[in-house]
Scaffold this motif. Sequence first.
Motif, PDB file in Angstrom:
ATOM      1  N   LYS A  53      30.788  45.044  26.134  1.00 50.85           N
ATOM      2  CA  LYS A  53      32.288  45.207  25.874  1.00 50.85           C
ATOM      3  C   LYS A  53      32.918  45.951  26.940  1.00 50.85           C
ATOM      4  CE  LYS A  53      31.803  44.213  20.984  1.00 50.85           C
ATOM      5  NZ  LYS A  53      32.903  43.439  20.394  1.00 50.85           N
ATOM      6  N   GLU A  54      31.971  47.218  27.531  1.00 58.15           N
ATOM      7  CA  GLU A  54      32.726  47.931  28.647  1.00 58.15           C
ATOM      8  C   GLU A  54      32.774  47.074  29.636  1.00 58.15           C
ATOM      9  OE1 GLU A  54      30.144  51.450  28.553  1.00 58.15           O
ATOM     10  OE2 GLU A  54      31.337  52.479  27.075  1.00 58.15           O
ATOM     11  N   ASP A  55      31.610  46.319  30.043  1.00 62.97           N
ATOM     12  CA  ASP A  55      31.646  45.403  31.195  1.00 62.97           C
ATOM     13  C   ASP A  55      32.626  44.480  31.138  1.00 62.97           C
ATOM     14  OD1 ASP A  55      29.424  47.109  32.225  1.00 62.97           O
ATOM     15  OD2 ASP A  55      27.973  45.588  31.780  1.00 62.97           O
ATOM     16  N   GLU A  56      32.618  43.778  30.252  1.00 60.85           N
ATOM     17  CA  GLU A  56      33.560  42.762  29.872  1.00 60.85           C
ATOM     18  C   GLU A  56      35.340  43.583  30.113  1.00 60.85           C
ATOM     19  OE1 GLU A  56      34.908  40.083  26.135  1.00 60.85           O
ATOM     20  OE2 GLU A  56      32.855  40.323  26.424  1.00 60.85           O
ATOM     21  N   PHE A  57      35.448  44.448  29.671  1.00 60.92           N
ATOM     22  CA  PHE A  57      36.698  45.356  29.625  1.00 60.92           C
ATOM     23  C   PHE A  57      36.988  45.652  30.980  1.00 60.92           C
ATOM     24  CE2 PHE A  57      39.203  49.213  29.677  1.00 60.92           C
ATOM     25  CZ  PHE A  57      40.410  48.788  28.879  1.00 60.92           C
ATOM     26  N   LYS A  58      36.051  46.234  31.898  1.00 58.25           N
ATOM     27  CA  LYS A  58      36.139  46.516  33.255  1.00 58.25           C
ATOM     28  C   LYS A  58      36.353  45.197  34.045  1.00 58.25           C
ATOM     29  CE  LYS A  58      33.222  50.604  33.543  1.00 58.25           C
ATOM     30  NZ  LYS A  58      32.065  51.201  34.109  1.00 58.25           N
ATOM     31  N   LEU A  59      35.590  44.043  33.720  1.00 58.28           N
ATOM     32  CA  LEU A  59      36.084  42.675  34.441  1.00 58.28           C
ATOM     33  C   LEU A  59      37.357  42.405  34.190  1.00 58.28           C
ATOM     34  CD1 LEU A  59      34.572  40.291  35.755  1.00 58.28           C
ATOM     35  CD2 LEU A  59      33.997  39.521  33.788  1.00 58.28           C
ATOM     36  N   LYS A  60      38.030  42.545  32.821  1.00 55.66           N
ATOM     37  CA  LYS A  60      39.284  42.219  32.723  1.00 55.66           C
ATOM     38  C   LYS A  60      40.469  42.836  33.274  1.00 55.66           C
ATOM     39  CE  LYS A  60      38.571  39.662  28.180  1.00 55.66           C
ATOM     40  NZ  LYS A  60      39.088  38.343  28.326  1.00 55.66           N
ATOM     41  N   GLN A  61      39.971  44.147  33.426  1.00 55.56           N
ATOM     42  CA  GLN A  61      41.014  45.206  34.023  1.00 55.56           C
ATOM     43  C   GLN A  61      40.769  44.909  35.599  1.00 55.56           C
ATOM     44  OE1 GLN A  61      39.045  49.178  33.246  1.00 55.56           O
ATOM     45  NE2 GLN A  61      41.048  49.812  32.183  1.00 55.56           N
ATOM     46  N   ASP A  62      39.604  44.599  36.267  1.00 56.28           N
ATOM     47  CA  ASP A  62      39.611  43.992  37.467  1.00 56.28           C
ATOM     48  C   ASP A  62      40.268  42.816  37.618  1.00 56.28           C
ATOM     49  OD1 ASP A  62      38.222  46.268  38.183  1.00 56.28           O
ATOM     50  OD2 ASP A  62      36.309  45.112  38.300  1.00 56.28           O
ATOM     51  N   GLU A  63      40.265  41.872  36.712  1.00 56.03           N
ATOM     52  CA  GLU A  63      41.226  40.399  36.829  1.00 56.03           C
ATOM     53  C   GLU A  63      42.701  40.811  36.933  1.00 56.03           C
ATOM     54  OE1 GLU A  63      39.773  37.853  33.739  1.00 56.03           O
ATOM     55  OE2 GLU A  63      37.938  37.531  34.701  1.00 56.03           O
ATOM     56  N   LEU A  64      42.904  41.798  35.971  1.00 59.76           N
ATOM     57  CA  LEU A  64      44.358  42.323  35.726  1.00 59.76           C
ATOM     58  C   LEU A  64      44.882  42.742  37.338  1.00 59.76           C
ATOM     59  CD1 LEU A  64      44.732  43.732  32.197  1.00 59.76           C
ATOM     60  CD2 LEU A  64      46.032  41.567  33.157  1.00 59.76           C
ATOM     61  N   LYS A  65      44.067  43.779  37.710  1.00 61.89           N
ATOM     62  CA  LYS A  65      44.204  44.528  39.178  1.00 61.89           C
ATOM     63  C   LYS A  65      44.520  43.348  39.957  1.00 61.89           C
ATOM     64  CE  LYS A  65      42.319  48.920  38.161  1.00 61.89           C
ATOM     65  NZ  LYS A  65      41.215  49.790  38.426  1.00 61.89           N
ATOM     66  N   LEU A  66      43.508  42.417  40.129  1.00 61.25           N
ATOM     67  CA  LEU A  66      43.712  41.516  41.149  1.00 61.25           C
ATOM     68  C   LEU A  66      45.024  40.574  40.776  1.00 61.25           C
ATOM     69  CD1 LEU A  66      40.334  40.016  41.383  1.00 61.25           C
ATOM     70  CD2 LEU A  66      41.416  41.077  42.923  1.00 61.25           C
ATOM     71  N   LYS A  67      45.327  40.279  39.677  1.00 62.77           N
ATOM     72  CA  LYS A  67      46.533  39.421  39.456  1.00 62.77           C
ATOM     73  C   LYS A  67      47.734  40.272  39.927  1.00 62.77           C
ATOM     74  CE  LYS A  67      44.999  36.172  36.067  1.00 62.77           C
ATOM     75  NZ  LYS A  67      45.069  35.452  34.764  1.00 62.77           N
ATOM     76  N   ALA A  83      47.832  42.799  41.848  1.00 60.81           N
ATOM     77  CA  ALA A  83      47.681  42.750  43.362  1.00 60.81           C
ATOM     78  C   ALA A  83      48.437  41.431  43.919  1.00 60.81           C
ATOM     79  CB  ALA A  83      46.512  43.232  43.842  1.00 60.81           C
ATOM     80  N   GLU A  84      47.787  40.528  43.352  1.00 63.98           N
ATOM     81  CA  GLU A  84      48.429  39.187  43.801  1.00 63.98           C
ATOM     82  C   GLU A  84      50.110  38.988  43.787  1.00 63.98           C
ATOM     83  OE1 GLU A  84      47.765  34.508  42.647  1.00 63.98           O
ATOM     84  OE2 GLU A  84      46.261  35.876  42.161  1.00 63.98           O
ATOM     85  N   LEU A  85      50.538  39.382  42.422  1.00 60.17           N
ATOM     86  CA  LEU A  85      51.816  39.249  42.225  1.00 60.17           C
ATOM     87  C   LEU A  85      52.478  40.157  43.160  1.00 60.17           C
ATOM     88  CD1 LEU A  85      52.019  39.309  38.143  1.00 60.17           C
ATOM     89  CD2 LEU A  85      52.742  37.242  39.671  1.00 60.17           C
ATOM     90  N   GLU A  86      51.931  41.327  43.472  1.00 58.39           N
ATOM     91  CA  GLU A  86      52.744  42.146  44.249  1.00 58.39           C
ATOM     92  C   GLU A  86      52.626  41.546  45.831  1.00 58.39           C
ATOM     93  OE1 GLU A  86      50.464  46.140  44.196  1.00 58.39           O
ATOM     94  OE2 GLU A  86      51.478  46.484  42.337  1.00 58.39           O
ATOM     95  N   MET A  87      51.896  40.947  46.192  1.00 55.39           N
ATOM     96  CA  MET A  87      51.620  40.545  47.447  1.00 55.39           C
ATOM     97  C   MET A  87      52.448  39.419  47.603  1.00 55.39           C
ATOM     98  SD  MET A  87      49.183  41.675  49.526  1.00 55.39           S
ATOM     99  CE  MET A  87      48.545  40.721  50.333  1.00 55.39           C
ATOM    100  N   ARG A  88      52.754  38.537  46.299  1.00 57.73           N
ATOM    101  CA  ARG A  88      53.730  37.419  46.345  1.00 57.73           C
ATOM    102  C   ARG A  88      55.072  38.031  46.458  1.00 57.73           C
ATOM    103  NH1 ARG A  88      51.458  32.987  42.159  1.00 57.73           N
ATOM    104  NH2 ARG A  88      49.695  32.285  43.246  1.00 57.73           N
ATOM    105  N   GLU A  89      55.380  38.813  45.828  1.00 57.29           N
ATOM    106  CA  GLU A  89      56.546  39.559  45.764  1.00 57.29           C
ATOM    107  C   GLU A  89      56.980  40.161  46.994  1.00 57.29           C
ATOM    108  OE1 GLU A  89      57.645  42.900  42.981  1.00 57.29           O
ATOM    109  OE2 GLU A  89      56.979  41.440  41.242  1.00 57.29           O
ATOM    110  N   ARG A  90      56.014  40.689  47.808  1.00 60.40           N
ATOM    111  CA  ARG A  90      56.241  41.369  49.218  1.00 60.40           C
ATOM    112  C   ARG A  90      56.413  40.090  50.147  1.00 60.40           C
ATOM    113  NH1 ARG A  90      51.106  44.667  49.586  1.00 60.40           N
ATOM    114  NH2 ARG A  90      51.884  46.216  47.623  1.00 60.40           N
ATOM    115  N   LEU A  91      55.609  38.986  49.951  1.00 60.49           N
ATOM    116  CA  LEU A  91      55.915  37.688  50.601  1.00 60.49           C
ATOM    117  C   LEU A  91      57.111  37.366  50.469  1.00 60.49           C
ATOM    118  CD1 LEU A  91      54.243  35.873  52.747  1.00 60.49           C
ATOM    119  CD2 LEU A  91      53.587  34.668  50.596  1.00 60.49           C
ATOM    120  N   GLU A  92      57.696  37.162  49.229  1.00 57.12           N
ATOM    121  CA  GLU A  92      58.713  36.523  49.014  1.00 57.12           C
ATOM    122  C   GLU A  92      60.064  37.444  49.788  1.00 57.12           C
ATOM    123  OE1 GLU A  92      60.138  33.899  47.385  1.00 57.12           O
ATOM    124  OE2 GLU A  92      58.117  33.188  47.507  1.00 57.12           O
ATOM    125  N   ILE A  93      59.741  38.866  49.566  1.00 53.57           N
ATOM    126  CA  ILE A  93      60.735  39.757  50.072  1.00 53.57           C
ATOM    127  C   ILE A  93      60.844  39.398  51.712  1.00 53.57           C
ATOM    128  CG2 ILE A  93      61.137  42.279  50.354  1.00 53.57           C
ATOM    129  CD1 ILE A  93      60.159  42.725  47.725  1.00 53.57           C
TER     130      ILE A  93
END
Length: 176
Positions: free
Chosen positions: A134-148, A150-160
Amino acid sequence: MAFDASKFLKTPDLEGFDNFKKDELVLLAKHLKLDLRVSMRKQIIKKLIIDYLVDSKIFGEKALELKVENVDAIKLKQLELENELKIKQLEKEERQVELEMKERLEMEKKEKEERLEIEKKEKEERLEMEKKEKEDEFKLKQDELKLKQAELEMRERLEIEKMKIGMAKEENNTKF
């Protein structure tokens, strides 16, 4: 004081008679003119005298109880001792069975405790593994969220940046 057979016959005493020694019985038998040999066993001489005294009505029928042979008394004592020995053996066997049962129950209890301990450890290990999963699963979801994120931030920066570029182009186009 020497034994006096005629005095005894004047006042016969069954209990006293039963306690006579062999030489006193021999003197009494000779006084009664009974056929005996001194080499005879005391019990045989005693039986001869009792038979004579009961037949002569000097002693009552109760005197016949004194004719019980020592051999019978010894056999009776031997049987009593054998019986006591059997009882003690049975008691010993019973104690042995109780001891074996107690040991077996203790072994079963110990085995059950060991089984429960093993089951407890297995359950703890299983829970620990589930927790880690469950901890590994939680970390994986956290990492996925961080990636998303980061991706959103990158898209925002790109849009800007696109907007900045678009604005700069417009500014350049308005300048010319």
